[in-house]
Design an enzyme around this catalytic site. Sequence first.
Site, PDB file in Angstrom:
ATOM      1  N   LYS A  37       0.894  -1.180   0.000  1.00 41.14           N
ATOM      2  CA  LYS A  37       0.000   0.000   0.000  1.00 41.14           C
ATOM      3  C   LYS A  37       0.925   1.221   0.000  1.00 41.14           C
ATOM      4  O   LYS A  37       1.485   1.599   1.026  1.00 41.14           O
ATOM      5  CB  LYS A  37      -0.867  -0.028   1.260  1.00 41.14           C
ATOM      6  CG  LYS A  37      -2.197   0.717   1.139  1.00 41.14           C
ATOM      7  CD  LYS A  37      -2.118   2.158   0.754  1.00 41.14           C
ATOM      8  CE  LYS A  37      -1.733   3.063   1.905  1.00 41.14           C
ATOM      9  NZ  LYS A  37      -1.603   4.491   1.463  1.00 41.14           N
ATOM     10  N   GLU A  96       9.923   1.903  10.696  1.00 40.81           N
ATOM     11  CA  GLU A  96      10.944   2.932  10.489  1.00 40.81           C
ATOM     12  C   GLU A  96      10.207   4.265  10.527  1.00 40.81           C
ATOM     13  O   GLU A  96       9.421   4.571   9.632  1.00 40.81           O
ATOM     14  CB  GLU A  96      11.652   2.687   9.153  1.00 40.81           C
ATOM     15  CG  GLU A  96      13.012   3.337   9.078  1.00 40.81           C
ATOM     16  CD  GLU A  96      12.950   4.729   8.507  1.00 40.81           C
ATOM     17  OE1 GLU A  96      12.763   5.686   9.302  1.00 40.81           O
ATOM     18  OE2 GLU A  96      13.091   4.862   7.293  1.00 40.81           O
ATOM     19  N   CYS A 134      13.696  10.847   6.805  1.00 33.64           N
ATOM     20  CA  CYS A 134      13.665  10.343   8.191  1.00 33.64           C
ATOM     21  C   CYS A 134      15.002  10.594   8.859  1.00 33.64           C
ATOM     22  O   CYS A 134      15.071  10.920  10.030  1.00 33.64           O
ATOM     23  CB  CYS A 134      13.397   8.846   8.215  1.00 33.64           C
ATOM     24  SG  CYS A 134      12.102   8.348   7.122  1.00 33.64           S
ATOM     25  N   GLU A 158      10.480  16.204  15.265  1.00 32.04           N
ATOM     26  CA  GLU A 158      10.804  16.105  13.845  1.00 32.04           C
ATOM     27  C   GLU A 158       9.957  17.110  13.062  1.00 32.04           C
ATOM     28  O   GLU A 158       8.731  17.033  13.069  1.00 32.04           O
ATOM     29  CB  GLU A 158      10.517  14.678  13.358  1.00 32.04           C
ATOM     30  CG  GLU A 158      10.935  14.453  11.937  1.00 32.04           C
ATOM     31  CD  GLU A 158      10.767  12.997  11.503  1.00 32.04           C
ATOM     32  OE1 GLU A 158       9.710  12.405  11.800  1.00 32.04           O
ATOM     33  OE2 GLU A 158      11.686  12.460  10.863  1.00 32.04           O
TER      34      GLU A 158
END
Length: 487
Positions: A181, A256, A290, A389
């Site tokens: 997906k 992750e 990331c 983040e």
Amino acid sequence: MSGKTESVSRGRCLIGGRWVAPASGETLPVICPSDGRVFAEIASGGPADIDAAVAAARRAFEKGAWGRLPAFERGRLLMRLSAAILDHVEELAEIESRDTGKPLSQGRADIRACARYFEYYGGAADKLHGDTIPFLEGYTAASFWEPHGVTAHIIPWNYPAQIFGRSIGAALAAGNACVLKPAEDACLSLLRIAELMQEIGFPEGALNIVPGPGEEAGAALAAHPGIDFISFTGSPETGTAIQAAAARNHIGCTLELGGKSPQILFADADLEAALPVVVAAIVQNAGQTCSAGSRVLIEKTVYEEVTARLAARFRELVAGPHDRDLDLGPLISRRQMERVRGYLGEARERGIPVLAEGRLAADLPPGGYYVPPVLLGPVPASERLACEEVFGPVLACLPFADEAEALALANATPYGLVAGVWTADGSRQLRLAHGIRAGQVFVNGYGAGGGIELPFGGVGRSGHGREKGFAGLYEFVKLKTVVWNHG
Ligand code: ADP
């Protein structure tokens, strides 16, 4: 990407080797972040399509040609795919760049990395050896690596081709059948690569793809009782939902989830070598990585010099449309642009000094999602900007007094993905490499997202499990122990 929006994958799912319209009959618009305009469409898949895709993968794994293929033949197919991707670098790079907004040369690098993943894992497919185990008199014991079966893959929009390569490449090499997906915001490159897989002759059902909304197609896939493992890359919030879904089905998952990765600059570092890398690690993909190096910790004695030199470089940076191939492109979406602007507004309100700002290119298309790169500092360690983040081109500078404070700051966020240590002192390099809480530590270097061969993953809020390298392959197999009592 002339004509490629008309390709067979347009608005469709790949299920059991055929491109089919989703059960809903609906599509989602694909927007180019450089101008905010719709230029393509993808399928809006949902639970019914996921059911069909999981069933097709199960058939391929248990009864189909894919499940019977020897490991070296799987490897050959993956390496042929790698070659096909390299034959289509320019076409795929244009698709990736337009879809995500990243500068064309970054798109090109991403496609090459994707090809490299299929090459790497293709070469590894027939090298997953088991073991024999010394056991009792009269017994022989051995362990075998077996694929999980049907693996589910839910991936984000920031590096569609690369993350497709590392996740699907490893899972297929290990012999699983996959259901993917991809992200709503960007997935055209991997759909085109899946077309190439069909042309090459991958057995039907080895890879199935259901594009669609995360809360519908993604949630249905994660919760599906017919899957055996989940590989997820995305936000920590969604990661929590994925792990909960995996727990309910008693299956494993890798997550992750991002980071707030520090680069630590000591006064004895080779600044000439370090500073361009520090800048590149936050500018790459407009900070939507990331493993972006989004904090730079600087020894106090060189803080003024380092920030002045970083500021000079930041002022030269230019953001603009993907096809002008500048230092950075737009952010992926209006939502992401507003999120980053929110953080910058908060910095202003909190009195955090702006050390420098990059520029926006002239004559920008009016609807694009542009944010210039921003250098902030000193950012107090307690501020959100020092520990959350941002996922944008925003670099936070934090001064430190000594090694102990540097280590404490490096470990002061809930994340732990990557870190860079810049120092000439070999003992300090080793102390920090051991002391930093992260999945990867670079010494006198930094690789945001780089290194196909290097195991990559996090601790804490950055997730768990490893991708890339051989460790990534081992996530997609399970060990079976067989014991013979032969007297
Ligand atoms: P972002 O906020 O950066 O888009 P997400 O974690 O929401 O990050 O998205 C990463 C991937 O997870 C995308 O493919 C998205 O569609 C999918 N996703 C989002 N919500 C869910 C959910 N509730 N269940 C499963 N997948 C989801």
